[in-house]
Design a protein around this motif. Sequence first.
Motif, PDB file in Angstrom:
ATOM      1  N   LEU A   1      45.370  41.390  39.416  1.00 39.93           N
ATOM      2  CA  LEU A   1      46.300  40.733  38.483  1.00 39.93           C
ATOM      3  C   LEU A   1      47.565  40.412  39.276  1.00 39.93           C
ATOM      4  O   LEU A   1      47.462  39.936  40.395  1.00 39.93           O
ATOM      5  N   SER A   2      48.762  40.692  38.776  1.00 36.89           N
ATOM      6  CA  SER A   2      49.946  40.361  39.588  1.00 36.89           C
ATOM      7  C   SER A   2      50.152  41.463  40.621  1.00 36.89           C
ATOM      8  O   SER A   2      49.425  42.449  40.640  1.00 36.89           O
ATOM      9  N   THR A   3      51.181  41.302  41.460  1.00 34.71           N
ATOM     10  CA  THR A   3      51.388  42.300  42.523  1.00 34.71           C
ATOM     11  C   THR A   3      51.913  43.625  41.979  1.00 34.71           C
ATOM     12  O   THR A   3      51.896  44.626  42.675  1.00 34.71           O
ATOM     13  N   THR A   4      52.425  43.617  40.748  1.00 37.85           N
ATOM     14  CA  THR A   4      52.978  44.864  40.213  1.00 37.85           C
ATOM     15  C   THR A   4      52.223  45.378  38.981  1.00 37.85           C
ATOM     16  O   THR A   4      52.507  46.478  38.511  1.00 37.85           O
ATOM     17  N   SER A   5      51.274  44.598  38.495  1.00 30.00           N
ATOM     18  CA  SER A   5      50.615  44.962  37.228  1.00 30.00           C
ATOM     19  C   SER A   5      49.860  46.286  37.320  1.00 30.00           C
ATOM     20  O   SER A   5      49.195  46.585  38.313  1.00 30.00           O
TER      21      SER A   5
END
Length: 364
Positions: free
Chosen positions: A210-214
């Motif tokens: 998913l995103s880099t921080t999800s």
Amino acid sequence: MLVLALETSCDETAAAVVRDGVEVLSSVVASQYDLHAEYAGVVPEIASRAHVEAVLPVVREALEQAGCGLGMIDAIAVGNRPGLIGSLLVGVAAAKSLAWSLRKPLIGVDHVAAHVYSGMLERGAEGKSEQELFPALGLVVSGGHTAMYHVASWTQMHRIGTTIDDAMGEAYDKVATMMQLPHPGGPNLDRLASDPSANDKAFDLPVSRLSTTSLDFSFSGLKTSVLYTLRGVPGERGGTAPLALTPATSRDLAASFQRAACKAVTLKLTRAIEQARERDLIYRTLLCGGGVTANSRLRRELLCFEASHKLGVRLPPMRYCMDNAAMIAGLGEQLLRSGQRDGMALQATPTISIPAGPVHAGAR
Ligand code: KG4
Ligand code: ZN
């Protein structure tokens, strides 16, 4: 304290007697697998009727195996949420009747929170002290749920990430069906992938980030990728042919799927631990539970967190990975010790009760 617990949230009728939250004197599980097999899924109406028939014999069996009579029981616990409403109602009604007639305390327990607790069972005195355990990172990977939790104590859990599509066990079961493996899909896929000759790098399947921080999970892309590998992709340029499922390609595809699925979980756990550290929050333990914690590769990779992230890993013994009532009794005792009680107004609730967030910050 001796707690008698009931669990009827889905298609398993279970009862258990547990002493002091950890010592399992009995854990009886009556599976309805045969009743639902022809429908290839759980039929709620059939499930609740089967619970009605099984619940008293299962309680009787649990008491007999524990070697105790009803008079020795100190409290009754029941999984009252989340689950199939008709199924939950059977357990809740039986638990209320027992508590009322015995004049003993009654406590309703969240099934998913009980999976988080399941790694505590049969570990003796080890890790009993709350100071050694918390704050903990919780992971539940099952057929219906895939989520991570910030666990401040047994009475304070917050969801910090969850699947945005399929649960991990659901993905295992669907991929097993695509590969024409017999039911139960998850364990059969695991067995195939664990063959020593299987090459887990034979197919380059996507690991969801998913995103880099999800901190959320997604398994539908991986599942679709297996489908296209099997079916082939039409197209004059860059197309692929359907895969001939030989014993060797089946093993390799199963192992490649298992590698990507497990990597998606360990990646998010690592992210959660690192994001917490950035906020000076150090997790002391990793509490894991749910049917997929029976997976051989995932178990191995989770245990590596002990050394790589310096935290205690609580993995349930194999018999408490799948749905059972021992985990309900164990967490039930912790809730009772904290002073919680439910009366005769206890409701069966189909939805999960663990709230979302706050994400780490201030959640210590
Ligand atoms: O926790 P559980 O009994 O029921 C739910 O609350 O959902 O989990 C059942 C799930 C099924 O999807 C099953 O295929 C999966 O756990 N499972 C496995 C393994 N054993 C059970 N998945 C992968 N590998 C296994 N060894
Ligand atoms: Zn479950």
